[in-house]
Enzyme design. Structure first.
Site, PDB file in Angstrom:
ATOM      1  N   GLY A  59       0.778  -1.234   0.000  1.00  0.00           N
ATOM      2  CA  GLY A  59       0.000   0.000   0.000  1.00  0.00           C
ATOM      3  C   GLY A  59       0.808   1.281   0.000  1.00  0.00           C
ATOM      4  N   GLN A  60       2.153   1.159  -0.045  1.00  0.00           N
ATOM      5  CA  GLN A  60       2.958   2.391  -0.063  1.00  0.00           C
ATOM      6  C   GLN A  60       2.563   3.240  -1.272  1.00  0.00           C
ATOM      7  OE1 GLN A  60       4.690   1.594   3.351  1.00  0.00           O
ATOM      8  NE2 GLN A  60       5.225   3.420   2.200  1.00  0.00           N
ATOM      9  N   LYS A  61       2.650   4.546  -1.114  1.00  0.00           N
ATOM     10  CA  LYS A  61       2.219   5.474  -2.151  1.00  0.00           C
ATOM     11  C   LYS A  61       2.854   5.153  -3.508  1.00  0.00           C
ATOM     12  CE  LYS A  61       1.178  10.067  -1.157  1.00  0.00           C
ATOM     13  NZ  LYS A  61       1.706  11.231  -0.442  1.00  0.00           N
TER      14      LYS A  61
END
Lengths: 362, 185
Positions: free
Chosen positions: B69-71
Site C-alpha cells: 500500500g505504499q504510495k
C-alpha cells in the site's frame, strides 16, 4: 471439427472424405506458409531497428536519445521570448516542436520493441521518462504556440471531466462531518510546540492500549518512556525523539533535521530529509521519498527498558536497522537516499533515566 | 463455448474465489492475511510488491492477493483488478490524520470498471488500539453511503493483532461472492 460421414476409425475413406481431407491438408499448409512469411517479415523488421544485446546498452542509448530530446526542447523554449514578442515567429517554432514530438514517438517505439528483455523496473522508469517528456512537450506547446487553436478533442475534455468528478466527490462529504471528527477525536499526543521539552511516561495500565502522536513540533526534545501500541509522527523539524518500545508500527511523515531513537515491530519513514534514525526493529524499515537519512542501532537506556523491550518482543538485536528498503530505489545497488551512520559519528548510548514528566515545559 | 463460461465452469469446479486486499500502507493487510491463515504475525516487513496466498476457507479456495500500500506502488494496484471476485479494503482505524487520503483512494478504486462486480468488505482494523474509530465512524468518514447502490458491501471492525472480527468479515465476503458466482447450486 464436426465433419459428417463415417467415424475416423474407418479404414477405407470414401472419396468425399478423402477430398475433404486433402483440402484440409492444403489449408493447413497454406496457413503454415503465411505464418512463416509473417514471422520472416517480423524478423527483418526487427533487424532493421537497432537491437541491443544488453540492458546497459539499451539504457545508454535510451538516455542519450532522451537527453537530445530534452536539449531540443530546451532550445525551443530558449527561443520563447522572441516567439512571445513576435507572434509571427511562432510558425518557425512549430516544425521544431513537431520534430521533438516525432522523436518522442520514436523513443517510445524503441522502448516497446525492446521491452521484452528489460527488467520490469527499467520498463516502468523508461515509461515514466517518456511520459515526462510528453508532458514537457505539452507545456512547451502551450507556451510557445499560444495562437494555436485550442483542441478540446484530445486531452482537455478528459482532464476537465476528471477534475469535475473529483470536485463532486469532495463535495459529497459535508463539512460538518469533518469537523465532527476533529471534535470527537483528539488522540493522545504532543502537537504544535516549539522549543519545548516534552516527556510522557506510559503507565503499565495504559501501555497495551494506546497510540501516540507527535505533530507539528519544532526544536523540541521528546522523551517517551514505557511501552505503547503505535506511534504517528507528522511534520517535525529540528527535533530529537527518544522512545521506548512500540508494540505495533511507527509511521513517520515529513521530518527534517531530526534525530530519532526508536524500537518497534515496523517502521515506515516518508518524506524525511536529513534525519538520523537509531532503530531496533523486527522487520525491515522502509523509506519513501526521503533523502539524506542515516541509520544506526538503538542505544537508549532508562530503568526497566530491558524488561520492556523483552516483553515487547524487541529484546534481541535483529540487525534489521541496517536492512532499509527504499521504495523509490528498487534496484540492487545501494540507494543514494540513505546510508549507515559512520561509527565515529554515532551518538553513544543515551540515558534518559533522569528525565521525568516534571521536566515537561510545554 | 465462450471464454467466460469456460472460466465460470473451472471456477465452479474448484470453488475458487479471487480476493484482492488493498488499502493504505500501515493498515495491516499482510497481518490480516497471515492471521487468517494461522501464520506467525510477529515479523512482517512493509510489503514491497505483493504476496499471494491460497487459503482453504469453508468449502472454497481463496486466492488472496495482498498488494503493498505504499504510495509509490499504489499505481500498480490496477494490475491486479482483473477477475476480482471480492475486494477487501483495510483501514487503520487509529490513523485519523490520513482518513481523507484513505477515502480518496477508496473512491478512486471504486470507479474502476473491472471492480464493479466485486463484493466489497471494509475492515476497520486495529480496533484493539484505544482511540481507534469505531466501524460506524469509519463508514461515515469514508462516505460509504454515497457508493453506487448496486455494490454489495459491508464494514466490519477487526483486530489483526487479536484476530477479532476477521472471520466475521471473511464469512460475509465468501457468502456474498458464493451467492453470486455459484448461484445455480
Amino acid at each position: 471439427m464436426a465433419e459428417e460421414g463415417p467415424p475416423p476409425s474407418t479404414q477405407t475413406l470414401d472419396p468425399i472424405a478423402q477430398r475433404k481431407h486433402a483440402a484440409m491438408l492444403e489449408r493447413i499448409s497454406n496457413h503454415h506458409q503465411s505464418r512463416l512469411h509473417a514471422s520472416a517479415a517480423r524478423r527483418s523488421a526487427s533487424a532493421a531497428s537497432p537491437s541491443f544485446d544488453s540492458v546497459a546498452a539499451f539504457l545508454d542509448r535510451f538516455s542519450e536519445l532522451r537527453r537530445s530530446i530534452e536539449s531540443d526542447l530546451a532550445r525551443c523554449r530558449g527561443a520563447a521570448p522572441a516567439a512571445a514578442a513576435d507572434i509571427c515567429s511562432a510558425p518557425a517554432i512549430k516544425p521544431e516542436l513537431e520534430k521533438v514530438s516525432a522523436s518522442i514517438s520514436d523513443l517510445e517505439r524503441l522502448l516497446a520493441e525492446n521491452s521484452y528483455f528489460l527488467p520490469s523496473y527499467e520498463v516502468r522508469s523508461s515509461l515514466k521518462a517518456i511520459s515526462d517528456l510528453k508532458e514537457a512537450l505539452e507545456v512547451a506547446n502551450s507556451e510557445l504556440l499560444p495562437r494555436k487553436k485550442f483542441s478540446f478533442r484530445n486531452k482537455a475534455p478528459k482532464k476537465e471531466s476528471a477534475t469535475l468528478v473529483k470536485e463532486i466527490d469532495e463535495r459529497k462529504v459535508p463539512d460538518e462531518e469533518k469537523s465532527n471528527l476533529a471534535v470527537v477525536r483528539d488522540t493522545p499526543g504532543f502537537r504544535n510546540e516549539k522549543g519545548a521539552v516534552l516527556v510522557k511516561k506510559f503507565r503499565a495500565s495504559e501501555e497495551d492500549e494506546g497510540d501516540f502522536t507527535l505533530a507539528n513540533l519544532e526544536s523540541c526534545k521528546v522523551y517517551l518512556k514505557g511501552r505503547f501500541r503505535a506511534l504517528f509522527v507528522h511534520r517535525l523539524k529540528d527535533c530529537n525523539v527518544f522512545a521506548g518500545p512500540v508494540l505495533g508500527s511507527i509511521l513517520i511523515e515529513e521530518a527534517s533535521n531530526c534525530v530519532f531513537m526508536l524500537a518497534s515491530h515496523q517502521i515506515r519513514i516518508h518524506q524525511a530529509t536529513v534525519a538520523d534514525f537509531y532503530l531496533r526493529v523486527r522487520s525491515r524499515p522502509i523509506i519513501e521519498d526521503c533523502s539524506g537519512v542515516r541509520f544506526a542501532p538503538y542505544r537508549l537506556f532508562y530503568e526497566g527498558i530491558d524488561e520492556e523491550l523483552r516483553v515487547s518482543g524487541l529484546g534481541v538485536e535483529t540487525e534489521n536497522w541496517a536492512n532499509v528498503d527504499d521504495f523509490k530505489w528498487l534496484r540492487a545497488v545501494q540507494s543514494p537516499n540513505w546510508c549507515l551512520i559512520p561509527e565515529d559519528e554515532r551518538l553513544g548510548s543515551v540515558n534518559i533515566s533522569e528525565v521525568t514528566e516534571q521536566d515537561n515545559d510545554n | 463455448m465462450g471464454l467466460l463460461s469456460i472460466i465460470r465452469k473451472i471456477k465452479r469446479k474448484e470453488k475458487e474465489m479471487r480476493i484482492l486486499m488493498v488499502g493504505l500502507d500501515n493498515s495491516g493487510k499482510t497481518t490480516i492475511v497471515l492471521k487468517i491463515n494461522g501464520e506467525d504475525t510477529s515479523v512482517i516487513s512493509p510489503t514491497l510488491g505483493f504476496n499471494i496466498k491460497t487459503i482453504k476457507y469453508q468449502k472454497y479456495s481463496l486466492n488472496v492477493w495482498d498488494v503493498g500500500g505504499q504510495k509509490t506502488i499504489r499505481s500498480y494496484w490496477r494490475n491486479y483488478f482483473e477477475q476480482t471476485d471480492g475486494l477487501v479494503w483495510v483501514v487503520d482505524s487509529s490513523d485519523v490524520r490520513r482518513l481523507d487520503d484513505c477515502r480518496a483512494e477508496l473512491h478512486n478504486l471504486l470507479k474502476e470498471e473491472r471492480l464493479s462486480g466485486a463484493s466489497l468488505l471494509i475492515f476497520a482494523n486495529k480496533q484493539d488500539i484505544q482511540g481507534a474509530l469505531k466501524p460506524a465512524e469509519i463508514a461515515k468518514v469514508l462516505n460509504l453511503d454515497a457508493m453506487d447502490k448496486t455494490r454489495h458491501w459491508k464494514i466490519v471492525g477487526c483486530s489483526a493483532y487479536t484476530g477479532e472480527g476477521l472471520l466475521e468479515g471473511f464469512d460475509w465476503l465468501v457468502q456474498d461472492i458464493a451467492s453470486r458466482i455459484y448461484l445455480l447450486e
